[in-house]
Design an enzyme around this catalytic site. Structure first.
Site, PDB file in Angstrom:
ATOM      1  N   LYS A   1      21.773 -14.895  33.549  1.00  0.00           N
ATOM      2  CA  LYS A   1      20.655 -15.284  34.419  1.00  0.00           C
ATOM      3  C   LYS A   1      21.151 -16.076  35.627  1.00  0.00           C
ATOM      4  CE  LYS A   1      16.814 -14.611  31.413  1.00  0.00           C
ATOM      5  NZ  LYS A   1      15.671 -15.017  30.657  1.00  0.00           N
TER       6      LYS A   1
ATOM      7  N   LYS B   1      19.344  -3.840  27.497  1.00  0.00           N
ATOM      8  CA  LYS B   1      18.278  -4.030  26.509  1.00  0.00           C
ATOM      9  C   LYS B   1      16.911  -3.967  27.206  1.00  0.00           C
ATOM     10  CE  LYS B   1      17.010  -8.822  26.437  1.00  0.00           C
ATOM     11  NZ  LYS B   1      16.274  -9.834  25.776  1.00  0.00           N
TER      12      LYS B   1
ATOM     13  N   LYS C   1      11.499  -7.595  29.731  1.00  0.00           N
ATOM     14  CA  LYS C   1      10.372  -7.744  30.652  1.00  0.00           C
ATOM     15  C   LYS C   1      10.863  -7.856  32.089  1.00  0.00           C
ATOM     16  CE  LYS C   1       8.146 -10.889  27.405  1.00  0.00           C
ATOM     17  NZ  LYS C   1       9.262 -11.731  27.056  1.00  0.00           N
TER      18      LYS C   1
HETATM   19  N1  AQP Z   1      15.115  -5.105  23.685  1.00  0.00           N
HETATM   20  C1  AQP Z   1      14.858  -5.846  22.626  1.00  0.00           C
HETATM   21  N2  AQP Z   1      15.144  -5.389  21.385  1.00  0.00           N
HETATM   22  C2  AQP Z   1      14.886  -6.139  20.277  1.00  0.00           C
HETATM   23  N3  AQP Z   1      14.307  -7.365  20.335  1.00  0.00           N
HETATM   24  C3  AQP Z   1      13.997  -7.867  21.555  1.00  0.00           C
HETATM   25  N4  AQP Z   1      13.431  -9.038  21.945  1.00  0.00           N
HETATM   26  C4  AQP Z   1      13.339  -9.038  23.293  1.00  0.00           C
HETATM   27  N5  AQP Z   1      13.827  -7.905  23.810  1.00  0.00           N
HETATM   28  C5  AQP Z   1      14.257  -7.146  22.758  1.00  0.00           C
HETATM   29  C6  AQP Z   1      12.990 -10.088  21.038  1.00  0.00           C
HETATM   30  O1  AQP Z   1      11.644 -10.396  21.364  1.00  0.00           O
HETATM   31  C7  AQP Z   1      11.402 -11.764  21.102  1.00  0.00           C
HETATM   32  C8  AQP Z   1      10.710 -12.416  22.241  1.00  0.00           C
HETATM   33  O2  AQP Z   1      11.527 -12.384  23.384  1.00  0.00           O
HETATM   34  P1  AQP Z   1      11.298 -13.417  24.563  1.00  0.00           P
HETATM   35  O3  AQP Z   1      10.135 -13.042  25.354  1.00  0.00           O
HETATM   36  O4  AQP Z   1      11.221 -14.778  24.053  1.00  0.00           O
HETATM   37  O5  AQP Z   1      12.605 -13.396  25.395  1.00  0.00           O
HETATM   38  P2  AQP Z   1      13.562 -12.275  25.792  1.00  0.00           P
HETATM   39  O6  AQP Z   1      14.490 -11.942  24.685  1.00  0.00           O
HETATM   40  O7  AQP Z   1      14.225 -12.762  26.995  1.00  0.00           O
HETATM   41  O8  AQP Z   1      12.593 -11.041  26.092  1.00  0.00           O
HETATM   42  P3  AQP Z   1      12.627 -10.180  27.373  1.00  0.00           P
HETATM   43  O9  AQP Z   1      11.634  -9.103  27.282  1.00  0.00           O
HETATM   44  O10 AQP Z   1      14.022  -9.763  27.632  1.00  0.00           O
HETATM   45  O11 AQP Z   1      12.089 -11.180  28.456  1.00  0.00           O
HETATM   46  P4  AQP Z   1      12.717 -11.681  29.819  1.00  0.00           P
HETATM   47  O12 AQP Z   1      13.008 -10.457  30.620  1.00  0.00           O
HETATM   48  O13 AQP Z   1      11.630 -12.505  30.406  1.00  0.00           O
HETATM   49  O14 AQP Z   1      13.959 -12.465  29.519  1.00  0.00           O
HETATM   50  C9  AQP Z   1      12.767 -12.403  20.810  1.00  0.00           C
HETATM   51  O15 AQP Z   1      12.892 -12.606  19.413  1.00  0.00           O
HETATM   52  C10 AQP Z   1      13.742 -11.387  21.280  1.00  0.00           C
HETATM   53  O16 AQP Z   1      14.935 -11.439  20.537  1.00  0.00           O
END
Ligand code: AQP
Length: 332
Positions: free
Chosen positions: A112, A192, A195
């Protein structure tokens, strides 16, 4: 019994990566582990630039989506992180115990921060707040996706450090609970599903929207170029079949793919049907919540009340052990 806590950022729509990696597991765990806590971690979502109006809408949307996905306020506590002030209080305490080097080594921080000219300290401190989120409830089991495993290692270090100084055995050492679909790749097959990368399928998208995204989605490049019969394991679409299709259908996909019996589009159509079947009840529940939005407010208020009671008790003991309790007259 294990105490379960997990969180999700309201940084965009709930997508199938979040759902398969974490939230689907939460829905199952609430039945086997009554009293589990699931938190919309909105303080985590303000570590970068953001628009308050957008955040407000996303907090609502995430609360609605979690309830629509099947979290039941009579079985688990669903709540907003900022409704429980103790998260930030414990986070500060943990900041004083955390070496800067440990934070700088976190992969998510490196990813990040590499994209930023000026790095907000909040991005660096993110795993400290996460450790506080978990340990505030003295949770020992954290159902998450694979990307969170490193952060949990830091939470265990924090727990050990605090315990060594202030109270052996007080905080547990939280362990990740991973699903078989611990890392869902984005539709581009490059990173992966995330969002912030815009490579997602949202849980609330219509059948047509899902198909519009699945149709051009990356498959196994060898299969597309007809170099040799496909190896389904390297194909992102097959990984999604593993999550949404029955064992018999998965076996059929392997058969059809390795003998070139199906084209990739046939395979995607079967996946689409199965996804729609699993996601339709979620969309229906979301519509029912839209008709009675007070149910969302009530669920979040009840969840916050339960969470606050546990958090306050933890902080009472933490302050006492650290010499931070309310002043009393010195003993003569
Ligand atoms: N691609 C993924 N595969 C499996 N698990 C995933 N998680 C996120 N992406 C995947 C799991 O979802 C939970 C919530 O995630 P989060 O919103 O707290 O943060 P994150 O991992 O950063 O999710 P994003 O979608 O990637 O958000 P941004 O882009 O905002 O950083 C967690 O348990 C995560 O492991």
């Amino acid at each position: 019994m294990a105490r379960i806590f997990s969180g999700i950022q309201p940084s965009g729509e709930l997508h199938i990566g979040n759902y398969l990696g974490a939230v689907k597991n939460w829905v199952q765990l609430q039945h086997t582990h009554p009293g589990s806590l699931f938190c919309v971690v909105d303080y985590h979502a303000i570590s970068g630039n953001y628009d308050p109006a957008v955040l407000r809408a996303r907090r609502w949307e995430m609360a609605r989506s979690l309830l629509a996905a099947g979290l039941d306020p009579s079985k688990a506590s669903v709540f907003m992180q900022s409704d429980v002030a103790e998260h930030t209080e414990l986070s500060w305490i943990f900041t004083t115990l955390t070496p800067l080097g440990d934070l700088e080594r976190q992969t998510q921080y490196k990813d990040k921060s590499a994209k930023l000219e000026s790095i907000p300290a909040g991005i660096l401190m993110y795993p400290v707040l996460q450790a506080a989120d978990i340990l505030l409830y003295r949770a020992d089991t954290v159902p998450v996706g694979e990307d969170q495993v490193q952060h949990l290692e830091l939470a265990r270090d924090t727990s050990r450090k605090w315990n060594a100084r202030f109270g052996e055995g007080f905080f547990p050492e939280p362990q990740p609970l991973l699903t078989p679909t611990r890392r869902i790749m984005g539709l581009d097959g490059q990173a992966k599903m995330s969002k912030s990368l815009g490579n997602t399928i949202g849980l609330m998208e219509s059948d047509e929207e899902i198909w519009a995204k699945l149709r051009p989605a990356m498959t196994d490049p060898a299969r597309v170029r007809k170099i040799d019969p496909g190896n389904p394991e390297v194909c992102n679409i097959f990984q999604l079949h593993k999550a949404f299709s029955s064992a018999a259908e998965q076996a059929n996909v392997v058969q059809q793919c390795t003998t070139a019996g199906w084209g990739c589009m046939d395979c995607k159509k079967v996946l689409h049907t199965n996804m729609v079947q699993e996601l339709t009840p979620i969309r229906r529940r979301a519509e029912a919540l839209d008709a009675e939005p007070q149910r969302i407010l009530d669920a979040m208020a009840t969840g916050a009340q339960t969470a606050r009671a546990i958090a306050q008790e933890t902080m009472r003991e933490v302050r006492e052990r650290m010499g931070l309790e309310t002043l009393t007259l010195p003993k003569a």
